[in-house]
Design a protein around this motif. Structure first.
Motif, mmCIF file in Angstrom:
data_model
loop_
_atom_site.group_PDB
_atom_site.id
_atom_site.type_symbol
_atom_site.label_atom_id
_atom_site.label_comp_id
_atom_site.label_asym_id
_atom_site.label_seq_id
_atom_site.Cartn_x
_atom_site.Cartn_y
_atom_site.Cartn_z
ATOM 1 N N SER A 1 5.320 22.269 -31.614
ATOM 2 C CA SER A 1 6.636 22.494 -31.015
ATOM 3 C C SER A 1 6.623 21.949 -29.591
ATOM 4 O O SER A 1 5.567 21.598 -29.056
ATOM 5 C CB SER A 1 6.933 23.989 -30.986
ATOM 6 N N GLU A 2 7.791 21.905 -28.978
ATOM 7 C CA GLU A 2 7.860 21.408 -27.605
ATOM 8 C C GLU A 2 6.973 22.243 -26.675
ATOM 9 O O GLU A 2 6.262 21.712 -25.826
ATOM 10 C CB GLU A 2 9.317 21.418 -27.124
ATOM 11 N N VAL A 3 7.024 23.555 -26.872
ATOM 12 C CA VAL A 3 6.210 24.444 -26.037
ATOM 13 C C VAL A 3 4.717 24.156 -26.241
ATOM 14 O O VAL A 3 3.935 24.138 -25.287
ATOM 15 C CB VAL A 3 6.495 25.919 -26.400
ATOM 16 N N GLU A 4 4.354 23.911 -27.482
ATOM 17 C CA GLU A 4 2.943 23.613 -27.760
ATOM 18 C C GLU A 4 2.527 22.275 -27.147
ATOM 19 O O GLU A 4 1.416 22.136 -26.639
ATOM 20 C CB GLU A 4 2.700 23.614 -29.282
ATOM 21 N N CYS A 5 3.435 21.296 -27.177
ATOM 22 C CA CYS A 5 3.136 20.012 -26.524
ATOM 23 C C CYS A 5 2.902 20.238 -25.036
ATOM 24 O O CYS A 5 1.946 19.713 -24.447
ATOM 25 C CB CYS A 5 4.291 19.028 -26.690
ATOM 26 N N GLN A 6 3.812 21.004 -24.441
ATOM 27 C CA GLN A 6 3.701 21.263 -23.013
ATOM 28 C C GLN A 6 2.379 21.952 -22.680
ATOM 29 O O GLN A 6 1.721 21.615 -21.706
ATOM 30 C CB GLN A 6 4.857 22.156 -22.578
ATOM 31 N N SER A 7 1.996 22.918 -23.508
ATOM 32 C CA SER A 7 0.762 23.650 -23.211
ATOM 33 C C SER A 7 -0.436 22.716 -23.341
ATOM 34 O O SER A 7 -1.370 22.774 -22.561
ATOM 35 C CB SER A 7 0.632 24.875 -24.108
ATOM 36 N N ARG A 8 -0.393 21.823 -24.325
ATOM 37 C CA ARG A 8 -1.512 20.884 -24.479
ATOM 38 C C ARG A 8 -1.588 19.907 -23.309
ATOM 39 O O ARG A 8 -2.671 19.495 -22.879
ATOM 40 C CB ARG A 8 -1.393 20.144 -25.826
ATOM 41 N N TYR A 9 -0.436 19.543 -22.798
ATOM 42 C CA TYR A 9 -0.389 18.679 -21.612
ATOM 43 C C TYR A 9 -1.079 19.370 -20.432
ATOM 44 O O TYR A 9 -1.948 18.802 -19.769
ATOM 45 C CB TYR A 9 1.079 18.380 -21.296
ATOM 46 N N GLU A 10 -0.717 20.627 -20.220
ATOM 47 C CA GLU A 10 -1.315 21.394 -19.118
ATOM 48 C C GLU A 10 -2.826 21.523 -19.297
ATOM 49 O O GLU A 10 -3.599 21.332 -18.356
ATOM 50 C CB GLU A 10 -0.707 22.808 -19.058
ATOM 51 N N ILE A 11 -3.234 21.840 -20.522
ATOM 52 C CA ILE A 11 -4.661 22.040 -20.781
ATOM 53 C C ILE A 11 -5.446 20.758 -20.510
ATOM 54 O O ILE A 11 -6.496 20.773 -19.883
ATOM 55 C CB ILE A 11 -4.885 22.504 -22.243
#
Ligand code: ADP
Ligand code: MG
Length: 694
Positions: A553-563
């Motif tokens: 999901s978009e939120v999961e993409c964002q979290s992976r970007y941060e990580i």
């Protein structure tokens, strides 16, 4: 002692074991679950758990663990024993269906990129019954997927499982359009070749950089590196051969099909490749391989380095991810056909890969992005950071031929298509296998993605690949099922692919400067580092493709970007601090001492009336080098202590643009110092010691 091959897979709760240990009806239910990814009923889970526990205990297991793959590139799990106290002060051994299927670890302690706050820290691990449980170190390992309380993926495996389903569905839809009525599902097959270094443990223990960072931060170029090309496929030393044998045997017991082993190009570098398997299992097996490589090395007085670039001046290590699609009834969809009809199906699948890789080359590049891989991609050894596809001249010309042959009349079109595919010669595997410089090469009946880092999980590369190919397959199927002219539509698909995405095909030498320039003219991205590559997670087209296929999901993409960015900054911060410690506590004191001893000699000589100019010159050289080292070290220290912390991007850019170059500068000076210092006085093993003394 000879290996007893009946021991293969003896520590795996395999299909054979399941059939043997489970009631027939339970076995059938479980099998159905595995094949259709449907959850098990509580009753069935209860029976499976009981059988699994009895089997595991019989084999010496005392504990079980939900084994999962957080976004650290390695695996995790806490151990629970089977014991349960009884009122009479004794114990019984218990393992329930619920314990098998679900665990509740604390999610906030793993990288989550802001997805979880500590006050809502609960996470779940869920049994992934598509990868078999196994026993290692007296523990029953249950492969699981790991997600947050609200269902967001916190691991590498969840999106992989999601993507397997998506690509199976989409590939099946296309196969049905081609008239296939027999296959039921499509399996992603992967064989991951794993490169690694082995060095002597005693020497390793003397290098803080290797122990903390997995790579050398200092070290002058050795007189002999890989120039002689005498290591690749060369004789394997006895000590290494013994290690490889133990590794094979331990892997075989765990059902890992370790197949080939050889010396790689760089001194002390080796490779292991298994026989390919379903991607999910390939991913788990690669994790096990990396883990056993490390632990068996330790037992043998060796250290296994899985870092992408443990040594400057010689090749780094990668993982070649061989990827293909195969139906449950054994048809490899990337095997060129024996007749024109099979050929057009093959060409359609091929075009889906070409289109997907071109449209989402930034995502694919991202899937291989970790700090260590930045030293490899772009150097003259591994594939460059520019994604392109190698198809071989033959296949490329067939595609061009079909694409350019469009005639206005429909019958002619169809006739040409027939002719075009009929002239497709039987592809020889060797022809397409020769190019070793391409990041993404078609090798006869599979694709070899060569960018993945040696220390990384292969999950990300594969869920990205599965998703983007599935998405294009879906588009192709829609076109074909909506068209009244099937053959004509296929040719238009091939034409569109070549016109719009032909730029991604490159059959030449990917290591040359000319290619870098040519790629720029073609408009292909050249994302040379992790920070630039990470941005692909935020691109609307990428969020959209991952979202509409329900992989991230978009939120999961964002979290992976941060990580990814946080991880990048942490790695460089730790490296910089390690370098500082080595320079301040080892290099500078050793240099001061050496300069002192030279200076003593100079003064002693001078007392006897001899004024030696070369000793004086050496002293001057050493002391100005020392000045330089002290200066850059101080500057590096300041830089590290004033790193910004407002945004993950700003921090990562700072480490990349400020800290890394200063580390390089420090290294250059220290390496120059090493070359002019007495070997007996140098405070750590040299490159020659590390690379040639196993
Ligand atoms: P190389 O020449 O690169 O060493 P090989 O042909 O020996 O490559 O195969 C390398 C890897 O590719 C092995 O792990 C092998 O099992 C795997 N492989 C072979 N066929 C397939 C396939 N159809 N799908 C996925 N992987 C495959
Ligand atoms: Mg290979």
């Amino acid at each position: 002692m000879n290996f007893d091959f009946s021991q293969f897979g003896c520590n795996v709760f395999s299909d054979t074991v399941m059939r043997d240990k489970l009631p027939k009806s339970t076995y059938k239910e479980l099998k159905k679950s595995i094949e259709s990814s449907q959850p098990l009923t509580a009753d069935v889970a209860e029976i499976v758990a009981e059988a699994m526990k009895d089997w595991a205990v019989e084999k010496g297991a005392t504990h079980f663990t939900h084994w999962f793959q957080p976004m650290t590139n390695i695996t995790a799990g806490k151990l629970d024993s089977f014991i349960s106290p009884t009122p009479d002060g004794k114990i019984i051994l218990e393992f329930s269906g619920k314990e098998l299927t679900k665990g509740e670890p604390d999610a906030s302690s793993f990288p989550n990129g802001g997805l979880r706050n500590t006050f809502e820290a609960r996470g779940y691990t869920m049994w992934d019954c598509t990868s078999p449980a196994f026993i290692k170190d007296h523990t029953l390992y249950i492969p699981t997927a790991f997600c947050s309380y609200t269902g967001e993926a916190l691991d590498a495996k969840t999106p992989l499982l999601r993507s397997m389903e998506v690509i199976s569905n989409e590939a099946m839809r296309l196969l049905r359009a081609f008239g296939n009525t027999t296959s039921k599902r499509v399996i992603v097959t992967v064989g991951a070749e794993q490169e690694y270094f082995l060095i002597d443990r005693e020497l390793y223990e003397k290098r803080l950089d290797l122990k903390i960072c997995g790579r050398t931060l200092l070290g002058a170029k050795p007189p002999k590196g890989q120039e002689m090309e005498d290591h690749y496929f060369g004789r394997i030393r006895i000590r290494i051969a013994d290690y490889m044998r133990q590794l094979d045997e331990e892997l075989w017991k765990l059902g890992v099909t370790a197949k080939t082993k050889h010396n790689e190009v760089a001194p002390a570098q080796h490779e292991l490749a298994p026989v390919f398997d379903s991607v999910n299992i390939a991913c788990d097996h690669n994790q096990l391989t990396m883990e056993l490589m490390r632990t068996i090395a330790k037992k043998n007085g060796l250290a296994c380095l899985l870092h992408e670039k443990p040594f400057a001046h010689i090749n780094g290590s990668g993982k070649h991810n061989n990827w293909s699609l195969c139906t449950d009834d054994g048809i490899n969809l990337f095997e060129p056909g024996k007749n024109p009809y099979e050929n057009i199906q093959f060409l359609t699948f091929l075009c889906a890969v070409i289109t997907a890789v071109d449209e989402y080359s930034d995502l694919l590049r991202l899937s291989a992005a970790i700090a260590g891989n930045d030293y490899r991609l772009g150097a003259n050894e591994a594939p460059p950071a520019i994604i392109s596809i190698f198809l071989g001249e033959q296949l490329t010309s067939v595609l061009h031929h079909i694409a350019e042959g469009e005639k206005p009349q429909n019958q002619m079109e169809s006739a040409f298509l027939q002719m075009g595919v009929e002239t497709l010669p039987k592809l020889k595997k060797d022809d397409s296998d020769r190019n070793r410089t391409s990041p993404f090469a078609f090798t006869g009946n599979k694709f070899e993605f060569r960018m993945v880092g040696s220390s990384a999980s292969i999950a990300c590369a594969n869920y990205i690949l599965n998703t983007i190919v599935a998405d294009v397959l879906s588009r192709f199927t829609d076109r074909l099922t909506n068209s009244k002219d099937f053959d004509g539509e296929i040719r238009r698909i091939i034409r569109d692919t070549m016109q719009q995405h032909g730029r991604i095909i490159f059959n030449g030498n990917n290591y040359t400067q000319e290619w870098v320039e040519e790629a720029r003219r073609r408009g292909l991205p050249n994302l040379s580092n992790t920070v630039d590559a990470a941005a692909a997670y935020l691109e609307p087209k990428n969020i959209s493709v991952l979202g509409r296929n329900h992989v991230l999901s978009e939120v999961e993409c964002q979290s992976r970007y941060e990580i990814l960015l946080e991880n990048y900054s942490h790695i460089i911060m730790i490296e910089a601090n390690t370098l500082l410690e080595m320079v301040k506590k080892l290099v500078i004191p050793a240099s001061v001492e050496y300069i002192g001893s030279i200076s003593d000699s100079y003064l002693k000589l001078k007392e006897t009336g001899i004024q030696n100019h070369s000793i004086y010159g050496l002293l001057q050289n050493l002391s100005s080098l020392l000045d330089g080292i002290v200066d850059t070290t101080n500057r590096l220290e300041e830089l590290v202590s004033s790193a910004p912390a407002e945004s993950s991007l700003e921090t990562a850019e700072y480490y990349r643009d400020q800290v890394l170059p200063k580390m390089e500068q420090t290294r250059t000076l220290v390496d120059r110092m090493e070359v002019v210092t007495d070997k007996k006085k140098w405070p750590m093993p040299s490159y020659t010691d590390l690379l040639h003394r196993v």
